[in-house]
Each structure stands twice: as C-alpha cells, then as structure tokens.
Write a protein that holds these residues in place. Structure first.
Motif, PDB file in Angstrom:
ATOM      1  N   LYS A   1       0.567  -1.848   0.123  1.00  0.00           N
ATOM      2  CA  LYS A   1       0.304  -0.179   0.078  1.00  0.00           C
ATOM      3  C   LYS A   1       1.009   1.499  -0.074  1.00  0.00           C
ATOM      4  CE  LYS A   1      -4.053  -1.579   2.473  1.00  0.00           C
ATOM      5  NZ  LYS A   1      -4.178  -3.092   2.249  1.00  0.00           N
ATOM      6  N   ILE A   2       0.303   2.607  -0.480  1.00  0.00           N
ATOM      7  CA  ILE A   2       1.007   3.742  -0.618  1.00  0.00           C
ATOM      8  C   ILE A   2       1.171   4.390   0.856  1.00  0.00           C
ATOM      9  CG2 ILE A   2       1.549   5.889  -1.269  1.00  0.00           C
ATOM     10  CD1 ILE A   2       0.348   4.847  -3.951  1.00  0.00           C
ATOM     11  N   LEU A   3       2.872   4.430   1.487  1.00  0.00           N
ATOM     12  CA  LEU A   3       2.168   4.605   3.115  1.00  0.00           C
ATOM     13  C   LEU A   3       2.448   6.576   2.830  1.00  0.00           C
ATOM     14  CD1 LEU A   3       2.529   3.558   5.983  1.00  0.00           C
ATOM     15  CD2 LEU A   3       4.419   3.659   5.619  1.00  0.00           C
TER      16      LEU A   3
ATOM     17  N   GLY B   1       5.286  -3.560   2.230  1.00  0.00           N
ATOM     18  CA  GLY B   1       4.460  -4.213   1.980  1.00  0.00           C
ATOM     19  C   GLY B   1       5.776  -5.456   3.208  1.00  0.00           C
ATOM     20  N   TYR B   2       4.772  -6.671   2.726  1.00  0.00           N
ATOM     21  CA  TYR B   2       5.881  -7.818   3.219  1.00  0.00           C
ATOM     22  C   TYR B   2       5.980  -8.450   2.632  1.00  0.00           C
ATOM     23  CZ  TYR B   2       3.549  -5.518   7.015  1.00  0.00           C
ATOM     24  OH  TYR B   2       2.517  -4.153   8.089  1.00  0.00           O
ATOM     25  N   SER B   3       6.985  -8.834   3.697  1.00  0.00           N
ATOM     26  CA  SER B   3       7.260 -10.562   2.458  1.00  0.00           C
ATOM     27  C   SER B   3       8.061 -11.204   3.682  1.00  0.00           C
ATOM     28  CB  SER B   3       9.442 -10.010   2.191  1.00  0.00           C
ATOM     29  OG  SER B   3      10.032 -11.556   1.452  1.00  0.00           O
ATOM     30  N   TYR B   4       7.399 -11.942   4.301  1.00  0.00           N
ATOM     31  CA  TYR B   4       7.395 -12.976   6.034  1.00  0.00           C
ATOM     32  C   TYR B   4       6.870 -12.489   7.235  1.00  0.00           C
ATOM     33  CZ  TYR B   4       8.530 -17.300   2.164  1.00  0.00           C
ATOM     34  OH  TYR B   4       8.624 -17.532   1.069  1.00  0.00           O
ATOM     35  N   ASN B   5       5.946 -11.683   7.255  1.00  0.00           N
ATOM     36  CA  ASN B   5       5.676 -10.887   7.906  1.00  0.00           C
ATOM     37  C   ASN B   5       6.790  -9.837   7.987  1.00  0.00           C
ATOM     38  OD1 ASN B   5       3.483 -11.810   8.067  1.00  0.00           O
ATOM     39  ND2 ASN B   5       3.902 -13.971   9.708  1.00  0.00           N
ATOM     40  N   LYS B   6       8.049 -10.140   7.153  1.00  0.00           N
ATOM     41  CA  LYS B   6       8.863  -8.785   8.063  1.00  0.00           C
ATOM     42  C   LYS B   6       8.560  -7.398   6.439  1.00  0.00           C
ATOM     43  CE  LYS B   6      13.093  -8.793   5.411  1.00  0.00           C
ATOM     44  NZ  LYS B   6      14.107 -10.152   4.914  1.00  0.00           N
ATOM     45  N   PRO B   7       8.403  -6.043   8.016  1.00  0.00           N
ATOM     46  CA  PRO B   7       7.635  -5.446   6.746  1.00  0.00           C
ATOM     47  C   PRO B   7       8.952  -4.608   6.177  1.00  0.00           C
ATOM     48  CG  PRO B   7       8.125  -4.966   8.997  1.00  0.00           C
ATOM     49  CD  PRO B   7       8.553  -6.206   8.982  1.00  0.00           C
ATOM     50  N   ILE B   8       8.998  -4.188   4.579  1.00  0.00           N
ATOM     51  CA  ILE B   8       9.637  -3.130   3.724  1.00  0.00           C
ATOM     52  C   ILE B   8       9.173  -2.420   3.363  1.00  0.00           C
ATOM     53  CG2 ILE B   8      11.087  -3.721   2.414  1.00  0.00           C
ATOM     54  CD1 ILE B   8      11.181  -6.620   2.144  1.00  0.00           C
ATOM     55  N   HIS B   9       9.968  -1.339   3.040  1.00  0.00           N
ATOM     56  CA  HIS B   9       9.440   0.086   2.839  1.00  0.00           C
ATOM     57  C   HIS B   9      10.327   0.108   1.477  1.00  0.00           C
ATOM     58  CE1 HIS B   9       8.186   2.419   6.309  1.00  0.00           C
ATOM     59  NE2 HIS B   9       7.601   1.717   6.037  1.00  0.00           N
ATOM     60  N   VAL B  10       9.679   0.115  -0.030  1.00  0.00           N
ATOM     61  CA  VAL B  10       9.961   0.757  -0.984  1.00  0.00           C
ATOM     62  C   VAL B  10       9.950   2.257  -1.624  1.00  0.00           C
ATOM     63  CG1 VAL B  10      10.011  -0.477  -3.193  1.00  0.00           C
ATOM     64  CG2 VAL B  10       9.984  -2.074  -1.581  1.00  0.00           C
TER      65      VAL B  10
ATOM     66  N   TYR C   1      14.222  -0.327   2.373  1.00  0.00           N
ATOM     67  CA  TYR C   1      14.771  -0.539   3.655  1.00  0.00           C
ATOM     68  C   TYR C   1      14.042  -0.864   4.743  1.00  0.00           C
ATOM     69  CZ  TYR C   1      12.725   4.475   4.785  1.00  0.00           C
ATOM     70  OH  TYR C   1      11.488   5.144   5.067  1.00  0.00           O
ATOM     71  N   LEU C   2      14.692  -1.448   5.495  1.00  0.00           N
ATOM     72  CA  LEU C   2      13.641  -1.977   6.824  1.00  0.00           C
ATOM     73  C   LEU C   2      13.663  -1.061   7.517  1.00  0.00           C
ATOM     74  CD1 LEU C   2      15.789  -5.245   7.150  1.00  0.00           C
ATOM     75  CD2 LEU C   2      13.660  -5.094   5.664  1.00  0.00           C
ATOM     76  N   PRO C   3      11.908  -0.756   8.079  1.00  0.00           N
ATOM     77  CA  PRO C   3      11.774   0.288   8.754  1.00  0.00           C
ATOM     78  C   PRO C   3      12.406   0.206   9.837  1.00  0.00           C
ATOM     79  CG  PRO C   3       9.251  -0.117   8.271  1.00  0.00           C
ATOM     80  CD  PRO C   3      10.539  -0.722   6.895  1.00  0.00           C
ATOM     81  N   ALA C   4      12.781   1.558  10.564  1.00  0.00           N
ATOM     82  CA  ALA C   4      13.406   0.686  11.881  1.00  0.00           C
ATOM     83  C   ALA C   4      13.826   1.318  13.093  1.00  0.00           C
ATOM     84  CB  ALA C   4      14.654   0.262  12.210  1.00  0.00           C
ATOM     85  N   ASN C   5      13.686   1.727  14.111  1.00  0.00           N
ATOM     86  CA  ASN C   5      14.130   2.603  14.874  1.00  0.00           C
ATOM     87  C   ASN C   5      15.590   3.456  14.818  1.00  0.00           C
ATOM     88  OD1 ASN C   5      12.566   3.926  16.986  1.00  0.00           O
ATOM     89  ND2 ASN C   5      12.445   2.110  18.369  1.00  0.00           N
ATOM     90  N   PRO C   6      15.989   4.433  15.070  1.00  0.00           N
ATOM     91  CA  PRO C   6      15.037   5.702  15.754  1.00  0.00           C
ATOM     92  C   PRO C   6      13.524   6.717  14.578  1.00  0.00           C
ATOM     93  CG  PRO C   6      17.396   6.790  14.798  1.00  0.00           C
ATOM     94  CD  PRO C   6      16.975   5.865  14.548  1.00  0.00           C
TER      95      PRO C   6
ATOM     96  N   TRP D   1      11.745   5.438  12.474  1.00  0.00           N
ATOM     97  CA  TRP D   1       9.741   4.625  12.497  1.00  0.00           C
ATOM     98  C   TRP D   1       9.604   3.618  14.024  1.00  0.00           C
ATOM     99  CZ3 TRP D   1       6.921   5.485   8.194  1.00  0.00           C
ATOM    100  CH2 TRP D   1       6.780   6.105   7.667  1.00  0.00           C
ATOM    101  N   LYS D   2       8.436   4.374  14.640  1.00  0.00           N
ATOM    102  CA  LYS D   2       8.477   3.864  15.589  1.00  0.00           C
ATOM    103  C   LYS D   2       7.579   2.098  15.267  1.00  0.00           C
ATOM    104  CE  LYS D   2       3.983   5.803  17.656  1.00  0.00           C
ATOM    105  NZ  LYS D   2       3.507   6.837  18.255  1.00  0.00           N
ATOM    106  N   ASP D   3       6.834   2.276  13.915  1.00  0.00           N
ATOM    107  CA  ASP D   3       6.165   1.121  13.682  1.00  0.00           C
ATOM    108  C   ASP D   3       6.852   1.291  11.941  1.00  0.00           C
ATOM    109  OD1 ASP D   3       3.699   1.956  12.564  1.00  0.00           O
ATOM    110  OD2 ASP D   3       3.181   1.498  15.150  1.00  0.00           O
ATOM    111  N   GLU D   4       6.129  -0.157  11.555  1.00  0.00           N
ATOM    112  CA  GLU D   4       5.956   0.675   9.464  1.00  0.00           C
ATOM    113  C   GLU D   4       5.419   1.269   9.340  1.00  0.00           C
ATOM    114  OE1 GLU D   4       5.141  -2.835  11.687  1.00  0.00           O
ATOM    115  OE2 GLU D   4       3.833  -3.300  10.293  1.00  0.00           O
ATOM    116  N   LYS D   5       4.453   1.821  10.239  1.00  0.00           N
ATOM    117  CA  LYS D   5       3.314   2.459   9.682  1.00  0.00           C
ATOM    118  C   LYS D   5       3.631   4.025  10.046  1.00  0.00           C
ATOM    119  CE  LYS D   5      -0.058  -0.617   8.610  1.00  0.00           C
ATOM    120  NZ  LYS D   5      -1.127  -1.409   9.043  1.00  0.00           N
TER     121      LYS D   5
END
Ligand SMILES: [Zn+2]
Length: 192
Positions: free
Chosen positions: A49-51, A67-76, A92-97, A99-103
């Motif tokens: 989905k477009i975030l 989107g997700y690959s095997y429940n792993k969130p990925i941002h493209v 990239y893989l959304p992560a701290n600091p 992103w609080k969570d992938e959204k």
C-alpha cells in the motif's frame, strides 16, 4: 485508499507483473549485497500500500510503499518518471529511530541549521557521523580503495554522504598518486 492512490498502486502492480520497471543504482547495490531479494521487492510492490507521497518541485512524485515479506515489513520508494517508467529508487527495513512501527514515523528530533547534514536526502532519516573503513569505487578499470574516510551514514537506508572537503582530499590524493597497492587495486589512506 483514495481512487488516485488506487490507480497509482494498480499501475505499479501492472508494471511489476510485466517486469517492466527499472532499478536505481542504489537498488542494484542493495540487491547485490543481498540486503533484499528481487522477489521480496516485487512482492512488496504487488501486495503493498502507498504509505506516503513525497512531492518534489523538480521531480515527479515519489511513492513510499509498505509491504511485507514473510511478515517482515519493507519500505520501497518508487516513482513514475516523465516518460511513464516505473523506477524503484531504494528500499529499507523500517526501524528506530526513524520509525516507531512500519506505519508510524517517530517525532523528528528537530533540524538545526548549523550547516551540518542532518537528514538523508533520500529517506529523510537521521544521519550520524561515521568513518568508512573502505570507501571504494572503480574508475577506468582500476579499483580505488580509500581507507578511513569521514562520512555521514543514514541510519535508515544506509546512504553515505561525504563532505566537499573530504571529497577534495580524496581527489587530490588520487591526482598525486599517493597510494599503495599494485595492479588494479590502488589503496589510499585518507589520513596522512
Ligand atoms: Zn536515508
């Protein structure tokens, strides 16, 4: 999702299904470093989905897809260029600091205008100072390796930034042939 976003996402999915898209050099680097597989990136674009939409006065809109690959969130991040091509810019893989969570982005620490680079041009994340062990590039068949280059590293997407002063010093060392090594691998020490 609004109609316009849905139309855009449908267009992206269509391009991916037909393998009619382009990777940026960043993406090729990530793929060859095995940070992501092509299948992962494609599955994010096919089910994602477009975030966020990032507008830029000189470029077309860029779309941050979650989107997700095997429940792993990925941002493209991708864009439609002026000729209607889908270009996949980076991932990239959304992560701290950042992103609080992938959204959800965390609150920005605030940008100071002291001339230091604080935010990544590509993903708007924090940049921290590092020393790059081996900064390498190819030029006319030779491999240049420069050791100990001061740089800024984006904590989110891994992009590196080098100051104009450091770049000038690197170019000067190359012009002075101030290197060790032999054959096609030329090694420079940034310091000294
Ligand atoms: Zn970045």
């Amino acid at each position: 999702m609004s109609t316009q976003l849905k139309t855009t996402m449908d267009w992206i999915k269509g391009r991916v299904k037909e393998t009619a898209y382009f990777h940026s050099e960043h993406m090729v680097r990530y793929l060859t470093q095995r940070l992501f597989s092509i299948e992962e990136i494609e599955s994010v674009l096919l089910d994602g989905k477009i975030l966020e939409i990032h507008s830029h006065p000189l470029r077309n809109d860029c779309y941050l897809i979650l989107g997700y690959s095997y429940n792993k969130p990925i941002h493209v991040m991708c864009t439609k260029d002026k000729n209607g091509n889908l270009i996949i810019l980076y991932a990239y893989l959304p992560a701290n600091p950042t992103w609080k969570d992938e959204k959800t982005r965390t609150q920005s620490k605030g940008q100071t205008m002291d001339g230091n680079l604080k935010k990544c041009f590509f993903c708007n994340s924090e940049i921290e100072p590092i020393t790059v062990g081996n900064f390498d590039f190819r030029w006319e068949g030779d491999l240049y390796v420069i050791k100990g280059v001061p740089a800024g590293l984006c904590v989110q997407c891994g992009e590196k930034y080098i100051s104009a002063d450091a770049s000038k010093k690197i170019v000067a060392k190359i012009e002075q042939e101030d290197f060790t090594g032999k054959d096609e691998v030329l090694i420079f020490e940034y310091k000294g």
